[in-house]
Design an enzyme around this catalytic site. Sequence first.
Site, mmCIF file in Angstrom:
data_model
loop_
_atom_site.group_PDB
_atom_site.id
_atom_site.type_symbol
_atom_site.label_atom_id
_atom_site.label_comp_id
_atom_site.label_asym_id
_atom_site.label_seq_id
_atom_site.Cartn_x
_atom_site.Cartn_y
_atom_site.Cartn_z
ATOM 1 N N THR A 106 19.032 32.476 20.290
ATOM 2 C CA THR A 106 19.772 31.817 21.373
ATOM 3 C C THR A 106 20.091 30.381 20.946
ATOM 4 O OG1 THR A 106 18.561 33.129 22.986
ATOM 5 C CG2 THR A 106 19.677 31.168 23.821
ATOM 6 N N GLU A 122 12.206 36.900 24.960
ATOM 7 C CA GLU A 122 10.933 36.180 25.185
ATOM 8 C C GLU A 122 9.797 37.141 25.545
ATOM 9 O OE1 GLU A 122 10.932 32.288 26.624
ATOM 10 O OE2 GLU A 122 13.036 31.942 26.114
HETATM 11 N N1 CAA Z 1 -0.959 33.052 24.153
HETATM 12 C C1 CAA Z 1 -1.674 32.367 23.234
HETATM 13 N N2 CAA Z 1 -2.103 32.938 22.091
HETATM 14 C C2 CAA Z 1 -1.778 34.230 21.882
HETATM 15 C C3 CAA Z 1 -1.025 34.989 22.796
HETATM 16 C C4 CAA Z 1 -0.609 34.342 23.982
HETATM 17 N N3 CAA Z 1 0.120 34.964 24.906
HETATM 18 N N4 CAA Z 1 -0.859 36.238 22.306
HETATM 19 C C5 CAA Z 1 -1.485 36.273 21.128
HETATM 20 N N5 CAA Z 1 -2.036 35.063 20.879
HETATM 21 C C6 CAA Z 1 -2.822 34.660 19.696
HETATM 22 C C7 CAA Z 1 -4.117 35.422 19.635
HETATM 23 O O1 CAA Z 1 -5.137 34.778 20.377
HETATM 24 C C8 CAA Z 1 -4.391 35.401 18.152
HETATM 25 O O2 CAA Z 1 -4.875 34.123 17.790
HETATM 26 P P1 CAA Z 1 -6.160 33.924 16.845
HETATM 27 O O3 CAA Z 1 -5.913 34.688 15.591
HETATM 28 O O4 CAA Z 1 -6.261 32.454 16.668
HETATM 29 O O5 CAA Z 1 -7.309 34.497 17.609
HETATM 30 C C9 CAA Z 1 -3.013 35.520 17.538
HETATM 31 O O6 CAA Z 1 -2.108 35.051 18.528
HETATM 32 C C10 CAA Z 1 -2.641 36.921 17.123
HETATM 33 O O7 CAA Z 1 -2.700 37.715 18.266
HETATM 34 P P2 CAA Z 1 -2.949 39.267 18.232
HETATM 35 O O8 CAA Z 1 -4.027 39.595 17.262
HETATM 36 O O9 CAA Z 1 -3.120 39.701 19.637
HETATM 37 O O10 CAA Z 1 -1.569 39.786 17.607
HETATM 38 P P3 CAA Z 1 -0.837 41.160 17.824
HETATM 39 O O11 CAA Z 1 0.080 41.328 16.693
HETATM 40 O O12 CAA Z 1 -1.795 42.250 18.143
HETATM 41 O O13 CAA Z 1 0.015 40.965 19.194
HETATM 42 C C11 CAA Z 1 1.780 40.077 20.528
HETATM 43 C C12 CAA Z 1 0.715 39.838 19.471
HETATM 44 C C13 CAA Z 1 1.220 39.686 21.879
HETATM 45 C C14 CAA Z 1 2.298 41.498 20.608
HETATM 46 C C15 CAA Z 1 2.888 39.123 20.052
HETATM 47 O O14 CAA Z 1 3.366 39.532 18.803
HETATM 48 C C16 CAA Z 1 4.020 38.948 20.997
HETATM 49 O O15 CAA Z 1 3.904 38.236 21.999
HETATM 50 N N6 CAA Z 1 5.196 39.563 20.680
HETATM 51 C C17 CAA Z 1 6.388 39.312 21.399
HETATM 52 C C18 CAA Z 1 7.159 38.222 20.713
HETATM 53 C C19 CAA Z 1 8.192 37.612 21.600
HETATM 54 O O16 CAA Z 1 7.946 37.299 22.765
HETATM 55 N N7 CAA Z 1 9.363 37.354 21.027
HETATM 56 C C20 CAA Z 1 10.382 36.674 21.722
HETATM 57 C C21 CAA Z 1 11.284 36.044 20.731
HETATM 58 S S1 CAA Z 1 11.783 34.445 21.163
HETATM 59 C C22 CAA Z 1 13.113 34.623 22.188
HETATM 60 O O17 CAA Z 1 13.430 35.654 22.696
HETATM 61 C C23 CAA Z 1 13.763 33.334 22.457
HETATM 62 C C24 CAA Z 1 15.153 33.363 22.840
HETATM 63 O O18 CAA Z 1 16.002 33.082 22.019
HETATM 64 C C25 CAA Z 1 15.524 33.529 24.274
#
Ligand code: CAA
Length: 382
Positions: free
Chosen positions: A158, A363
């Site tokens: 975006t 997001e």
């Molecule tokens: N808040 C803070 N920390 C978080 C978190 C959250 N919501 N979710 C995960 N983390 C942290 C974890 O605590 C972990 O940290 P540590 O290693 O320090 O303990 C680390 O991130 C890795 O987390 P996971 O082991 O849980 O990772 P995962 O691969 O199993 O899952 C996920 C992670 C939640 C699926 C993540 O990949 C995710 O949120 N995916 C979606 C991504 C997303 O939202 N993309 C949007 C793109 S941006 C966009 O759209 C913008 C635009 O232009 C409009």
Amino acid sequence: MNFDFSEEQIMIQQMAKEFAEAEIAPTAVERDITCEFPGEIIKKMGDLGLMGMMVAPEWNGAGMDTVSYVLAMTEISKVDASVGVIMSVNNSLVCWGLEKYGSDFIKEKYLKDLATGKKLGAFALSEPEAGSDATNQATTADREGDYWVINGIKNWITNGKNADYYIVIAQTDRAKAHKGISAFIVEKGTPGFDQAKKEDKLGIRSSDTCSLTFENCRVPHENMIWEEGKGFNFAMKTLNGGRIGIASQALGIAEASLEASLKYSKQRKSFGTEIINHQAIQFKLADMAVKIEAAKLLILESAALKDANKDYVKEAAMAKLYASKIAVDCALEAIQIHGGYGYVREYLVERYLRDSKITEIYEGTSEIQKIVIARELLRNLN
Ligand code: CAA
């Protein structure tokens, strides 16, 4: 929780509403057709403090709270969700993260202009093979002296074409998986950095979305945000707040759908009376109103928690999950209430449906929000 808005919050909401109606509404339909980026509108929003709402005055921001941001985002998105997403990305994905985790150098050099809307920001996390699975970063950054050399492709960005400054997430140490991911700020025009063709989208058509390419793009070490290996945590923490912004965008679309439906059903007659007198229509309007109120409460709860420096991860995910769903529901019902007129451009509600769908995708998709919510429930069990 106290949801009595302060005088300042009401003033900001009113200002955003008046601005949206006077400055955004007149060109919204045309820009949806032509996909023209609302550059002048964004500049004016910057002058009003709407592009760096939560940034401290020290860094040229408006110094407002998240609740004020939600109120303003909703009013802007009610009129044009394309402008809403541009505002949301700059405020919550770019300015918020830079203020919280950027060095003073970054704040001085980049945040100050982003917070006034003089410059526009973008957030580059997604890739062709890393959407929901965001840890699967293929973009790399390798250290060469005082520089990092970035290579890779980012997708669905975006503000991709029109931004000046880009937050770019890249793998700096493959062996460390997500703990080897770092975040950088990259300026438009840096050699080796390019923007690809703008996407032709179903909705939010006057916002720009495109891919970015990095070919041996050299970025100074001082442009690293937070510290090496913290880029994934940075992105996740930033997205938590971003989800409040997108939930507000969705709420704005839902409110617009209800307002249009109320107006239309008071004018349109069938079977000898205005259609608002038919129970079939009243039930739809009542269902929309309940959903909107519930979404609003979830969003305000997450914003109030964030303002109180309390944990808001689960609440922000719930707000985004629910508000995006009811935005689609309300837009669909608005079309149903409008009948054939709802299916044509002239009556706006078809745009609300096209604009609403993306709120269930970007997001973090609805499915990702459920994962975030379930993990928080489990975490709180222990
Ligand atoms: N808040 C803070 N920390 C978080 C978190 C959250 N919501 N979710 C995960 N983390 C942290 C974890 O605590 C972990 O940290 P540590 O290693 O320090 O303990 C680390 O991130 C890795 O987390 P996971 O082991 O849980 O990772 P995962 O691969 O199993 O899952 C996920 C992670 C939640 C699926 C993540 O990949 C995710 O949120 N995916 C979606 C991504 C997303 O939202 N993309 C949007 C793109 S941006 C966009 O759209 C913008 C635009 O232009 C409009």
